[in-house]
Scaffold this motif. Structure first.
Motif, PDB file in Angstrom:
ATOM      1  N   PHE A 118      60.614  26.940  35.955  1.00 53.73           N
ATOM      2  CA  PHE A 118      61.414  27.924  36.416  1.00 53.73           C
ATOM      3  C   PHE A 118      62.532  26.975  37.256  1.00 53.73           C
ATOM      4  N   ILE A 119      63.882  27.225  36.831  1.00 55.73           N
ATOM      5  CA  ILE A 119      64.968  26.474  37.360  1.00 55.73           C
ATOM      6  C   ILE A 119      66.341  27.159  37.194  1.00 55.73           C
ATOM      7  N   GLY A 120      67.040  26.533  37.931  1.00 59.13           N
ATOM      8  CA  GLY A 120      68.814  27.036  37.897  1.00 59.13           C
ATOM      9  C   GLY A 120      69.268  27.014  36.639  1.00 59.13           C
ATOM     10  N   SER A 121      70.288  27.791  36.419  1.00 60.50           N
ATOM     11  CA  SER A 121      70.897  27.919  34.951  1.00 60.50           C
ATOM     12  C   SER A 121      71.892  26.804  35.030  1.00 60.50           C
ATOM     13  N   GLY A 122      72.472  26.080  35.742  1.00 59.72           N
ATOM     14  CA  GLY A 122      73.214  24.926  35.688  1.00 59.72           C
ATOM     15  C   GLY A 122      72.457  23.744  35.139  1.00 59.72           C
ATOM     16  N   PRO A 123      71.469  23.184  35.784  1.00 58.21           N
ATOM     17  CA  PRO A 123      70.405  22.360  35.440  1.00 58.21           C
ATOM     18  C   PRO A 123      69.727  22.432  34.074  1.00 58.21           C
ATOM     19  N   ALA A 124      69.503  23.873  33.681  1.00 55.11           N
ATOM     20  CA  ALA A 124      68.834  24.194  32.471  1.00 55.11           C
ATOM     21  C   ALA A 124      69.844  23.588  31.357  1.00 55.11           C
ATOM     22  N   ILE A 125      70.971  23.809  31.630  1.00 57.72           N
ATOM     23  CA  ILE A 125      71.732  23.287  30.628  1.00 57.72           C
ATOM     24  C   ILE A 125      72.150  21.963  30.502  1.00 57.72           C
ATOM     25  N   ASN A 126      71.964  21.241  31.674  1.00 59.77           N
ATOM     26  CA  ASN A 126      72.127  19.901  31.813  1.00 59.77           C
ATOM     27  C   ASN A 126      70.836  19.405  31.242  1.00 59.77           C
ATOM     28  N   ALA A 127      69.832  19.937  31.122  1.00 54.97           N
ATOM     29  CA  ALA A 127      68.406  19.370  30.730  1.00 54.97           C
ATOM     30  C   ALA A 127      68.518  19.486  29.097  1.00 54.97           C
ATOM     31  N   PHE A 128      68.918  20.588  28.638  1.00 53.39           N
ATOM     32  CA  PHE A 128      69.343  20.506  27.091  1.00 53.39           C
ATOM     33  C   PHE A 128      70.326  19.555  26.844  1.00 53.39           C
ATOM     34  N   THR A 129      71.268  19.212  27.349  1.00 48.93           N
ATOM     35  CA  THR A 129      72.179  18.088  27.266  1.00 48.93           C
ATOM     36  C   THR A 129      71.813  16.785  27.299  1.00 48.93           C
ATOM     37  N   LYS A 130      71.000  16.436  28.260  1.00 51.44           N
ATOM     38  CA  LYS A 130      70.428  15.130  28.422  1.00 51.44           C
ATOM     39  C   LYS A 130      69.279  15.009  27.440  1.00 51.44           C
ATOM     40  N   SER A 131      68.680  15.810  27.165  1.00 52.28           N
ATOM     41  CA  SER A 131      67.597  15.769  26.091  1.00 52.28           C
ATOM     42  C   SER A 131      68.024  15.460  24.756  1.00 52.28           C
ATOM     43  N   LYS A 132      69.217  15.873  24.219  1.00 48.80           N
ATOM     44  CA  LYS A 132      69.623  16.247  23.057  1.00 48.80           C
ATOM     45  C   LYS A 132      68.997  17.279  22.310  1.00 48.80           C
ATOM     46  N   GLY A 133      68.808  18.207  23.044  1.00 43.34           N
ATOM     47  CA  GLY A 133      68.305  19.353  22.468  1.00 43.34           C
ATOM     48  C   GLY A 133      66.580  19.412  22.433  1.00 43.34           C
ATOM     49  N   SER A 134      66.104  18.792  23.585  1.00 43.07           N
ATOM     50  CA  SER A 134      64.391  18.604  23.425  1.00 43.07           C
ATOM     51  C   SER A 134      64.038  19.630  24.486  1.00 43.07           C
ATOM     52  N   ILE A 135      64.872  20.102  25.160  1.00 40.91           N
ATOM     53  CA  ILE A 135      64.472  21.488  26.002  1.00 40.91           C
ATOM     54  C   ILE A 135      65.138  22.592  25.808  1.00 40.91           C
ATOM     55  N   GLN A 136      64.181  23.691  25.856  1.00 35.37           N
ATOM     56  CA  GLN A 136      65.088  24.905  25.624  1.00 35.37           C
ATOM     57  C   GLN A 136      64.735  26.278  26.416  1.00 35.37           C
ATOM     58  N   LEU A 137      65.803  26.852  26.615  1.00 32.47           N
ATOM     59  CA  LEU A 137      65.620  28.107  27.555  1.00 32.47           C
ATOM     60  C   LEU A 137      64.781  29.159  26.595  1.00 32.47           C
ATOM     61  N   ILE A 138      63.736  29.743  27.476  1.00 36.38           N
ATOM     62  CA  ILE A 138      62.885  30.894  26.825  1.00 36.38           C
ATOM     63  C   ILE A 138      62.894  31.949  27.660  1.00 36.38           C
ATOM     64  N   SER A 139      63.609  32.343  28.550  1.00 33.36           N
ATOM     65  CA  SER A 139      63.272  33.422  29.505  1.00 33.36           C
ATOM     66  C   SER A 139      64.466  33.558  30.602  1.00 33.36           C
ATOM     67  N   GLY A 140      64.825  34.528  31.095  1.00 33.43           N
ATOM     68  CA  GLY A 140      65.325  34.656  32.621  1.00 33.43           C
ATOM     69  C   GLY A 140      64.142  34.957  33.449  1.00 33.43           C
ATOM     70  N   ALA A 141      64.682  34.973  34.775  1.00 35.73           N
ATOM     71  CA  ALA A 141      63.729  35.116  35.747  1.00 35.73           C
ATOM     72  C   ALA A 141      64.322  35.916  36.878  1.00 35.73           C
ATOM     73  N   VAL A 142      65.394  35.642  37.594  1.00 38.14           N
ATOM     74  CA  VAL A 142      66.187  36.082  38.483  1.00 38.14           C
ATOM     75  C   VAL A 142      67.492  36.003  38.483  1.00 38.14           C
ATOM     76  N   SER A 143      68.183  37.002  38.630  1.00 37.90           N
ATOM     77  CA  SER A 143      69.813  37.093  38.665  1.00 37.90           C
ATOM     78  C   SER A 143      70.258  37.367  40.083  1.00 37.90           C
ATOM     79  N   GLY A 144      71.569  36.976  40.500  1.00 41.28           N
ATOM     80  CA  GLY A 144      71.722  36.998  41.814  1.00 41.28           C
ATOM     81  C   GLY A 144      71.278  35.988  43.004  1.00 41.28           C
ATOM     82  N   GLY A 145      71.378  36.403  44.182  1.00 39.81           N
ATOM     83  CA  GLY A 145      70.938  35.365  45.410  1.00 39.81           C
ATOM     84  C   GLY A 145      71.523  34.236  45.651  1.00 39.81           C
ATOM     85  N   ALA A 146      73.054  34.171  45.790  1.00 40.73           N
ATOM     86  CA  ALA A 146      73.441  32.943  45.900  1.00 40.73           C
ATOM     87  C   ALA A 146      74.589  33.400  46.783  1.00 40.73           C
TER      88      ALA A 146
END
Length: 370
Positions: A118-146
């Motif tokens: 479970f992770i923030g949306s920004g780092p999720a994108i960065n993980a996908f970038t850094k891993s060259k596609g070896s990390i994938q988004l599979i679900s949402g969890a929470v919207s709002g709250g910042a």
């Protein structure tokens, strides 16, 4: 080369010694050629093996799950404390680890010490970038709250000039949001941004060492109710319809390929936690508070809990349409030089199977999926 050497003319041997030498030479040449072929084939085999996608290996013996001790990670906290994950996983062992912010969790994923996060949306994108596609988004969890919360005497955005504002970690979701916001107000070089653990931000604000923070729940509520801060910007006001993905779920692609049933079990646990929380809001707050005491060493007041929960929405919907903008925000914030192409970032197949079994609508995001 071995085949061509065998075809070359060979001098006719004269005596017994020459015959033995001749046979040894031909034997060694043949052996060397055979070993060369074996080596080439083995090399090809290894290359083919590494290039091939990981096959389904059935249910995993263990799944390592990461999340934060924040209200914005309520589905994970409830899923663990109420045994929703454990129930769905059956014989699979659940091992958990908590983090203060996304970049550290990304490093754990890329280092192979986590499977699902479970992770923030920004780092999720960065993980996908850094891993060259070896990390994938599979679900949402929470919207709002910042929110951006500040000292009461700061009444306008222009008064942020010369002030010090905290975010949980460099390049985490709130850090990117603050930097994007400041860039839009031409304040990038006029506000000092410091990165602190959330609990240290609260202490520093109370001591007058900070002027505010762009923080996730419950920390924005804690600064407001426990330390006298005021809301300058609610991030909801910056997004269409007030919805943006604060917390999502990502997985190592290899783990998804090897253990799809285990991934679906975790997603069933998440959905069960969300459904239970919506049906039992008061109990959900109590469970989250207990989890925070266990993980962070302190509980929240009823007022903080109420305020924090009022600003979030628990849902497996990842608000996928906002991810292209989030990718661009990382560029604006200076985290990356160019926005990553997000095709293939998400695999909602497992989630949609879980949703279908509950007669719920599927997640459609062609801009993110293969």
């Amino acid at each position: 080369m071995g085949a061509r050497a065998n075809l070359a003319p060979t001098p006719t041997p004269k005596g017994d010694a020459d015959v033995r030498t001749h046979h040894r030479t031909r034997f060694l040449a043949s052996a060397l050629a055979a070993l060369t072929v074996v080596g080439v084939l083995a090399g090809c085999s290894r290359a083919d093996s590494s290039a091939a996608p990981a096959a389904n290996q059935g249910t995993a013996g263990e799944v390592r799950l990461g999340f934060f001790p924040n209200v914005t990670h309520a589905p994970a906290l409830i899923g663990v404390k109420k045994d929703f994950f454990k129930t769905e996983l059956g014989s699979t062992k659940l091992t958990t680890q908590t983090f203060n912010a996304g970049p550290d969790e990304v490093n754990a994923l890329l280092g192979g010490s986590l499977d699902i996060a479970f992770i923030g949306s920004g780092p999720a994108i960065n993980a996908f970038t850094k891993s060259k596609g070896s990390i994938q988004l599979i679900s949402g969890a929470v919207s709002g709250g910042a929110q951006l919360v500040v000292k009461p005497d700061i009444t306008g955005v222009d008064q942020l000039k010369g002030k010090t504002i905290a975010t949980p970690q460099l390049a985490n979701t709130q850090d990117v949001a603050l930097k994007k916001f400041l860039a839009g107000k031409q304040l990038t070089d006029q506000v000092k941004i410091t990165n602190l653990d959330n609990s240290k931000t609260l202490d520093a604000f109370k001591k007058g060492e900070l002027d505010g923070g762009w923080l996730p729940e419950p920390w924005s509520s804690r600064l407001v109710l426990d330390a006298g801060a005021k809301v300058l910007v609610d991030e909801k006001t910056l997004w269409p319809g007030g919805r943006f993905p604060t917390t999502v779920v990502i997985v190592r692609s290899e783990f998804l390929q090897q253990h799809p049933d285990t991934v679906k079990a975790v997603l069933r646990g998440e959905l069960a936690a969300i459904d239970w929380a919506k049906a039992n809001p008061a109990d959900a707050k109590t469970v989250v508070n207990g989890a925070l005491k266990e993980l962070a060493g302190s509980t929240l007041s009823a007022a903080v809990l109420d305020r924090a929960f009022s600003g979030i929405e628990l849902a497996t919907d990842p608000v996928a349409k906002e991810f292209p903008q989030l990718a661009q925000d990382s560029v604006t914030a200076g985290v990356v030089k160019s926005a990553v192409a997000l095709k293939g970032f998400a695999d909602f197949g497992p989630l949609n199977e879980v949703l279908k079994a509950k007669n719920l609508p599927a997640v459609e995001a062609p801009e993110l999926t293969k």
